[in-house]
Design an enzyme around this catalytic site. Structure first.
Site, PDB file in Angstrom:
ATOM      1  N   GLU A  80       0.842  -1.206   0.000  1.00 53.62           N
ATOM      2  CA  GLU A  80       0.000   0.000   0.000  1.00 53.62           C
ATOM      3  C   GLU A  80       0.867   1.242   0.000  1.00 53.62           C
ATOM      4  OE1 GLU A  80      -3.110   0.225   2.941  1.00 53.62           O
ATOM      5  OE2 GLU A  80      -3.101  -1.943   3.123  1.00 53.62           O
ATOM      6  N   CYS A 112      -4.306  -4.999   2.346  1.00 52.74           N
ATOM      7  CA  CYS A 112      -3.356  -5.865   3.063  1.00 52.74           C
ATOM      8  C   CYS A 112      -3.167  -7.244   2.448  1.00 52.74           C
ATOM      9  CB  CYS A 112      -3.782  -6.012   4.518  1.00 52.74           C
ATOM     10  SG  CYS A 112      -3.748  -4.447   5.393  1.00 52.74           S
ATOM     11  N   HIS A 234      -4.558 -13.009   8.646  1.00 54.02           N
ATOM     12  CA  HIS A 234      -4.129 -11.599   8.562  1.00 54.02           C
ATOM     13  C   HIS A 234      -4.274 -10.968   9.936  1.00 54.02           C
ATOM     14  CE1 HIS A 234      -3.385  -7.554   7.537  1.00 54.02           C
ATOM     15  NE2 HIS A 234      -4.630  -7.166   7.743  1.00 54.02           N
TER      16      HIS A 234
END
Lengths: 347, 131
Positions: A80, A112, A234
């Site tokens: 990002e 992400c 995650h």
């Protein structure tokens, strides 16, 4: 034909800031954040580190673990925080590891999960015979606006995985994804910091996608959580992956090695990949690892991985994730603000 | 720094690619195209340096130029690469950590940029080698 990981490497910058230090500046209750997010500190890049330098260090660690840069036919870098809006990070990595020019490369963006999307793309190009091996990287110097809840977790780090048809340290048995159009978190072109939907990032964002992709994987493979030695989800904070694991039936012990966020924060595109690297650092031949990433916007990629006998040959050849995490140098908020470019210097 | 100049020097800056004279075995960094010892008898070939060496001498900068104001204090050192040549580079550590004779290894870092909108210059710096 089996596809798998033939080498891996991770990198975490040395600097850390504690949640207490950030809370002190913004008048927040540090314990609220530490307990609520299950995060005590986060990594901070040095003044001269960015996504490209982190990606290169992770890639060079993969080379120390046996990857031959001359055989790489594709490099994809998910982030990002690519240093350029136009000009790929992947070509910088390629030059810095001595990859040949007869290769394809591109930068990826999917919040992400851009790093795990890069893994899937490498699986595609390797399976199709377009490249002999492909390198997938997830790396970020994550942004979080001063005073925003994200500032407590937005960290720096990354990991690189080399995907090939042979010489595996771990076989990828299967991958599947779950994707919807969900505006839980975004950053507009030209904006310095992302915006998010607050609590909306939880149930309709993270949990819906992580649980859907994970359940799909268990269904496709006909497996149950107890079939896996380890699981990685995650990790935007410590709480979300712990809750997702519990909901699915994974134990605390299964997620422990890969749960790096409490001690180094959320490395966005690097988060699930650093967690997988940390798990591979301690895995034994035959261990099965369950991985599900999440990217806002939103989607999840799930992987079913089996570690091979060769893992023990490569584990000690480069710095391990938890060794990076332990080699910490703590800084105060003012120094952190300088490192992150939050102080305007008129020069 | 001009874009073509930086681009031309990418192999040396990113990967410490220098040269070696196969006639006398001398290594050169930055790369030389002619061996001053062997002249016409010299045979120059490309050589990638391992990226390890030791600090010969150093200076810690407390009054840098404007673009480095946020980085002070930082330490510049003359580093003798294990293959022989000496080069100037930043050693990333506390000023109190650096010592003459200290072992160092290469890392990949930003070495500068052409303002906020220009090119970012990446290259090699060194950190203490704790092995």
């Amino acid at each position: 034909m089996k596809l798998g990981i033939s080498a891996y490497g991770a990198y975490v910058p040395r600097y850390r800031i504690k949640v207490d230090e950030i809370a002190k500046v913004w008048g927040d209750d540090a314990d609220d954040y530490k307990n609520g997010l299950m995060v005590t500190e986060k990594s901070v890049p040095d003044m001269d580190e960015d996504t490209a330098t982190i990606a290169v260090e992770a890639a060079r660690n993969a080379i120390l673990r046996g990857a031959d840069p001359k055989k790489i036919g594709a490099i994809y870098v998910g982030s990002e925080s690519h240093p350029y809006a136009v000009k790929p990070t992947a070509t910088i990595v390629a030059a810095a590891i001595g990859a040949p020019n007869r290769m394809t490369a591109a930068d990826y963006e999917f919040a992400c999960k851009a790093g795990t999307a890069a893994v899937q793309t490498c699986m595609g190009v390797v399976a199709a015979g377009i490249a002999e091996t492909g390198m997938a990287i997830g790396a970020d110097v994550s942004q979080g606006a001063p005073g925003d809840a994200l500032e407590y977790t937005a960290a720096a780090g990354g990991a690189a995985f080399v995907i090939s048809k042979e010489n595996h340290i771990a076989v990828i048995n299967h991958t599947c994804s779950f994707t919807t159009d969900t505006p839980d978190f975004w950053r507009r072109e030209g904006a310095d910091y992302p915006r998010h939907g607050g609590r909306f990032t939880g149930e309709p964002g993270y949990f819906k996608h992580v649980l859907s992709a994970s359940k799909m994987m268990l269904e496709h493979q006909g497996t149950k959580p107890s079939d896996y030695a380890y699981a990685v989800f995650h990790q935007p904070n410590g709480k979300f992956p712990s809750r997702a694991a519990q909901t699915l039936g994974f134990t605390k012990e299964q997620i422990k090695p890969g749960l790096t966020c409490p001690k180094m924060g959320n490395t966005y595109s690097g988060a699930s990949m650093v967690g997988l690297a940390a798990t591979l650092d301690i895995a034994k031949p035959g261990d099965r690892i369950f991985v599900t990433s999440f990217g806002s916007g939103a989607g999840s990629d799930s992987f079913d991985i089996t570690v091979t006998d060769r893992i023990t040959e490569v584990q000690d050849k480069a710095t391990k994730v938890w060794d990076y995490i332990r080699d910490a140098k703590y800084i105060d908020y003012a120094t952190y603000a300088k490192h992150k470019g939050k102080i305007n210097v008129d020069s | 720094m001009s874009v073509p100049r930086f681009w031309r020097e990418i192999p040396a800056r990113y990967n410490l690619i220098g040269t070696k004279c196969e006639t006398c075995g001398t290594h050169y960094f930055p790369p030389r195209r002619l061996c001053p010892k062997c002249r016409r008898q010299g045979k120059i070939v490309e050589h990638q340096f391992k990226g390890t060496g030791e600090v010969v001498t150093y200076s810690t900068v407390y009054t840098p130029g404007e673009s480095w104001i946020g980085s002070k204090p930082y330490t510049l050192a003359i580093i003798k690469l294990d293959e022989g040549p000496m080069m100037t580079s930043q050693v990333i550590c506390e000023p109190s950590e650096v010592k003459i004779g200290m072992r160092v290894k290469r890392v990949f870092r930003k070495i500068g940029q052409d303002g906020e909108k220009g090119m970012i210059h990446y290259g090699t710096k060194f950190v203490p080698d704790k092995k």
